[in-house]
Design a protein around this motif. Structure first.
Motif, mmCIF file in Angstrom:
data_model
loop_
_atom_site.group_PDB
_atom_site.id
_atom_site.type_symbol
_atom_site.label_atom_id
_atom_site.label_comp_id
_atom_site.label_asym_id
_atom_site.label_seq_id
_atom_site.Cartn_x
_atom_site.Cartn_y
_atom_site.Cartn_z
ATOM 1 N N PRO A 149 36.913 -30.998 5.336
ATOM 2 C CA PRO A 149 35.778 -29.990 4.821
ATOM 3 C C PRO A 149 35.098 -29.000 6.085
ATOM 4 C CG PRO A 149 34.925 -32.097 4.725
ATOM 5 C CD PRO A 149 36.114 -32.550 5.558
ATOM 6 N N THR A 150 35.619 -29.300 7.536
ATOM 7 C CA THR A 150 35.320 -28.254 8.677
ATOM 8 C C THR A 150 36.105 -28.457 9.588
ATOM 9 O OG1 THR A 150 33.714 -29.562 9.664
ATOM 10 C CG2 THR A 150 32.545 -28.220 8.007
ATOM 11 N N GLY A 151 36.315 -27.568 10.563
ATOM 12 C CA GLY A 151 37.223 -27.795 11.791
ATOM 13 C C GLY A 151 36.644 -29.146 12.472
ATOM 14 N N TRP A 152 35.116 -28.721 12.634
ATOM 15 C CA TRP A 152 34.583 -30.156 13.418
ATOM 16 C C TRP A 152 34.829 -31.176 12.935
ATOM 17 C CZ3 TRP A 152 31.698 -34.154 14.002
ATOM 18 C CH2 TRP A 152 31.035 -34.435 15.131
ATOM 19 N N ALA A 153 34.913 -31.244 11.600
ATOM 20 C CA ALA A 153 35.206 -32.705 10.968
ATOM 21 C C ALA A 153 36.723 -33.200 11.212
ATOM 22 C CB ALA A 153 35.050 -32.563 9.380
ATOM 23 N N ALA A 175 37.094 -29.352 26.577
ATOM 24 C CA ALA A 175 37.557 -29.383 25.265
ATOM 25 C C ALA A 175 36.378 -29.149 24.250
ATOM 26 C CB ALA A 175 38.330 -30.555 24.525
ATOM 27 N N HIS A 176 36.298 -28.802 23.098
ATOM 28 C CA HIS A 176 35.435 -28.604 22.172
ATOM 29 C C HIS A 176 34.413 -29.551 21.844
ATOM 30 C CE1 HIS A 176 33.524 -27.612 18.325
ATOM 31 N NE2 HIS A 176 33.284 -26.377 18.809
ATOM 32 N N ASN A 177 33.318 -29.469 21.526
ATOM 33 C CA ASN A 177 32.374 -30.598 21.240
ATOM 34 C C ASN A 177 32.857 -31.608 20.216
ATOM 35 O OD1 ASN A 177 30.223 -31.349 19.163
ATOM 36 N ND2 ASN A 177 29.046 -31.465 20.942
ATOM 37 N N THR A 221 44.044 -31.303 23.791
ATOM 38 C CA THR A 221 43.575 -30.082 24.335
ATOM 39 C C THR A 221 43.695 -29.126 23.400
ATOM 40 O OG1 THR A 221 44.419 -28.703 26.292
ATOM 41 C CG2 THR A 221 46.256 -29.441 24.658
ATOM 42 N N GLU A 222 43.592 -27.662 23.922
ATOM 43 C CA GLU A 222 43.126 -26.708 22.957
ATOM 44 C C GLU A 222 44.492 -25.626 23.185
ATOM 45 O OE1 GLU A 222 39.177 -24.930 22.701
ATOM 46 O OE2 GLU A 222 38.239 -27.140 22.805
ATOM 47 N N GLY A 223 44.633 -24.710 22.167
ATOM 48 C CA GLY A 223 45.668 -23.742 22.292
ATOM 49 C C GLY A 223 44.800 -22.439 23.239
ATOM 50 N N VAL A 250 46.654 -30.671 19.628
ATOM 51 C CA VAL A 250 46.303 -29.547 20.119
ATOM 52 C C VAL A 250 45.297 -29.015 19.332
ATOM 53 C CG1 VAL A 250 47.031 -27.169 21.008
ATOM 54 C CG2 VAL A 250 48.376 -29.278 21.250
ATOM 55 N N ASP A 251 44.261 -28.371 19.473
ATOM 56 C CA ASP A 251 43.277 -27.612 18.570
ATOM 57 C C ASP A 251 43.503 -26.178 18.835
ATOM 58 O OD1 ASP A 251 41.223 -26.242 17.592
ATOM 59 O OD2 ASP A 251 39.573 -27.812 18.568
ATOM 60 N N VAL A 252 44.045 -25.598 17.518
ATOM 61 C CA VAL A 252 44.221 -24.285 17.474
ATOM 62 C C VAL A 252 43.310 -23.449 16.768
ATOM 63 C CG1 VAL A 252 46.705 -24.798 17.683
ATOM 64 C CG2 VAL A 252 45.826 -24.557 15.380
ATOM 65 N N ALA A 253 42.080 -23.828 16.892
ATOM 66 C CA ALA A 253 40.970 -23.247 15.912
ATOM 67 C C ALA A 253 41.063 -21.735 16.273
ATOM 68 C CB ALA A 253 39.603 -23.813 16.437
ATOM 69 N N HIS A 254 41.231 -21.265 17.615
ATOM 70 C CA HIS A 254 40.906 -19.833 17.855
ATOM 71 C C HIS A 254 42.087 -19.055 18.007
ATOM 72 C CE1 HIS A 254 36.642 -19.995 18.520
ATOM 73 N NE2 HIS A 254 36.655 -21.098 18.927
ATOM 74 N N ASP A 255 43.365 -19.542 17.851
ATOM 75 C CA ASP A 255 44.657 -18.637 18.145
ATOM 76 C C ASP A 255 45.454 -18.657 16.824
ATOM 77 O OD1 ASP A 255 44.672 -21.499 19.629
ATOM 78 O OD2 ASP A 255 46.729 -21.102 19.202
ATOM 79 N N GLY A 281 43.227 -27.781 13.337
ATOM 80 C CA GLY A 281 42.461 -26.513 13.605
ATOM 81 C C GLY A 281 41.649 -26.218 12.447
ATOM 82 N N SER A 282 40.824 -24.901 12.626
ATOM 83 C CA SER A 282 39.512 -24.613 11.828
ATOM 84 C C SER A 282 40.134 -23.370 10.723
ATOM 85 C CB SER A 282 38.602 -24.312 12.736
ATOM 86 O OG SER A 282 37.524 -23.574 11.927
ATOM 87 N N PHE A 283 39.404 -23.060 9.660
ATOM 88 C CA PHE A 283 39.672 -21.987 8.791
ATOM 89 C C PHE A 283 38.453 -20.953 9.169
ATOM 90 C CE2 PHE A 283 41.712 -25.139 6.153
ATOM 91 C CZ PHE A 283 43.274 -24.783 6.425
ATOM 92 N N SER A 284 37.666 -21.404 10.176
ATOM 93 C CA SER A 284 36.401 -20.527 10.007
ATOM 94 C C SER A 284 36.464 -19.438 11.206
ATOM 95 C CB SER A 284 35.150 -21.707 10.579
ATOM 96 O OG SER A 284 35.406 -21.863 12.059
ATOM 97 N N LYS A 285 37.580 -19.334 11.627
ATOM 98 C CA LYS A 285 37.666 -18.176 12.709
ATOM 99 C C LYS A 285 38.560 -16.970 12.178
ATOM 100 C CE LYS A 285 36.442 -21.706 15.320
ATOM 101 N NZ LYS A 285 35.219 -22.019 15.234
ATOM 102 N N THR A 286 39.798 -17.369 11.680
ATOM 103 C CA THR A 286 40.654 -16.034 11.000
ATOM 104 C C THR A 286 40.792 -16.086 9.725
ATOM 105 O OG1 THR A 286 41.774 -16.314 13.023
ATOM 106 C CG2 THR A 286 43.238 -15.483 11.158
#
Ligand SMILES: Cc1ncc(COP(=O)(O)O)c(C=O)c1O
Length: 445
Positions: A149-153, A175-177, A221-223, A250-255, A281-286
């Protein structure tokens, strides 16, 4: 835009600074207070925050008055409206009002209504969710994708779903919260490594494996790190993980979607698309929506997470409208239009970083949609942030404990619709506001 800028400077009078209490302390002070009265603990924090609100130095919980475009209007908690250049929204490819995406949302609403009415583990997935999983898998070159339902989840759920109490997690300290919360919830065996320090990861892997050959290790880690705009050596992390019988996530939320020639983000830029164990990853940025995902090569891991990742099992699935929006965004990301939008985005990023540097301002990290601008002392940063929004620049302040004490920064987030001219104006406002804040607070940096 001129009209927006004129309105930006029409601010009402605020209380003058008193003894500077609004410039001292942080939310961390209220995190672990002793006492039997839970409501009193909340009250202590609230009083501190309200004092900041009264002095115009609490730039959080702002409300958007319209689309999150290159210019926008935001209302602060004290009711003041600020309009101006918007570098505070996560809208990297400027897709929020794209006609094809809005049409896709409309069509989904007509077919399904607006509610998924169940978790993905039960009957909440609409038909198109399976297509979305497959299409995202193509971009990532990973066949198995699970939606959240969210990237955080997704971040929390993947770690907590996969790692048990006796297992180990080696995680970047910045790394993210959602990743740290997931790690803490999963196991007491959380080993922090210095930011981006792959040699440190190697030492930790060796030590943990020597002491405990019987349990699992997940390296996290994160991208592209969301406060520092920098990236680890993913290829080396992956090969170290395999050498020591560990998995890498790897969390690619921002890239993902907004960087790399084909939108494959840091994984593509580093030549490791499809070569990492787990990608989330997350759909909330791009991708102009809420939602998140975990991708893997291993069907068993996907099915295991469907049952053991609680935010997937026990939370409502993405709505049909969200699924349609994400699919439409993904189609653009993978098309020539995606290339053109990423080019515009990168021109704006380079323009902003260049203009800020010309003004003598320190910009952290590497070119990415996140441009972290070093402000310094927390008091200076709070006042500078207030001056900026009054002067018509909307950008998010990040302060302790999200970053270390007195290394506060602005997190400017760039979008494809920012022009180089807007970037120049924004940089000038940052420089002028910082100077005014220095004069007001007496802090040089
Ligand atoms: C690195 C990173 N991971 C995960 C998330 C969570 O994403 P979402 O906003 O979809 O919950 C964020 C968002 O702030 C993030 O920056």
């Amino acid at each position: 835009m001129d009209e927006l800028m004129e309105r930006a400077v029409e601010t009402t009078a605020r209380e003058d600074f008193t003894d500077g209490a609004e410039l001292r302390g942080s939310s961390f002070d209220y995190l672990t207070q002793p006492g039997a009265d839970l409501a009193a603990k909340a009250q202590a924090f609230h009083a501190w925050a309200e004092n900041r609100v009264a002095h115009g130095v609490f730039p959080y919980a702002k409300r958007l008055g319209g689309r999150p475009g290159a210019t926008a209007e935001l209302t602060l908690l004290d009711g003041q409206r600020h309009a101006g250049l918007n570098f505070s929204s996560q809208e990297y490819l400027s897709l929020a009002r794209h006609p094809r995406i809005c049409a896709a949302a409309q069509a989904a609403m007509e077919r399904y209504g607006v509610h998924s009415a169940g978790s993905t583990a039960l009957a909440g997935n609409v038909e198109e969710a399976t297509l979305l999983e497959a299409e995202l898998g193509e971009l990532l070159r990973m066949p198995e994708v699970l939606l959240f339902p969210t990237g955080w989840a997704a971040g929390f759920g993947a770690i907590k779903g996969l790692v048990r109490e006796a297992d180990h997690i080696i995680i970047d300290q910045l790394a993210h919260n959602c990743l740290h919360e997931g790690a803490r919830a999963a196991t007491p065996n959380v080993h922090l490594h210095r930011h981006l320090d792959v040699d440190h990861v190697e030492r930790l892997l060796k030590r943990v494996r020597q002491r405990d050959p019987h349990n699992g290790i997940l390296v996290v880690t994160e991208g592209c790190f969301s406060m520092d705009a920098d990236s680890p050596d993913i290829r080396r992390l992956q090969s170290l993980a395999h050498e020591h019988g560990a998995l890498l996530m790897v969390d690619v939320a921002h890239d993902l979607g907004c960087m790399g020639p084909g939108g494959g983000g840091q994984l593509e830029l580093q030549g490791v698309l499809g070569q990492v164990d787990l990608v989330m990853g997350s759909f909330s940025k791009t991708f102009a929506s809420n939602g998140g995902f975990v991708a893997t090569h291993d069907r068993a891991i996907k099915e295991y997470l469907r049952f053991y990742a609680a935010p997937n099992t026990f939370s409502n699935a993405l709505s049909p409208v969200q699924v349609a929006i994400i699919r439409a965004c993904l189609a653009i990301v993978r098309s020539g239009e995606g290339v053109e939008r990423r080019d515009r985005l990168m021109r704006a990023i380079l323009g902003l970083r260049g203009a800020l540097t010309e003004q003598g301002i320190t910009v952290l990290g590497h070119p990415s949609p996140i441009v972290p601008v070093m402000l310094g002392h927390d008091a200076l940063a709070r006042v500078a942030s207030r001056e900026m929004s009054q002067a018509g620049l909307l950008a998010n302040l990040v302060e302790y404990p999200a970053v270390s004490l007195n290394s506060a920064r602005l997190r400017m987030q760039v979008m494809a619709d920012h022009t180089p001219a807007l970037a120049q104006t924004a940089a000038r406002i940052v420089a002028d506001s910082l100077q005014r804040a220095r004069d007001l607070t007496g802090h040089a940096n």
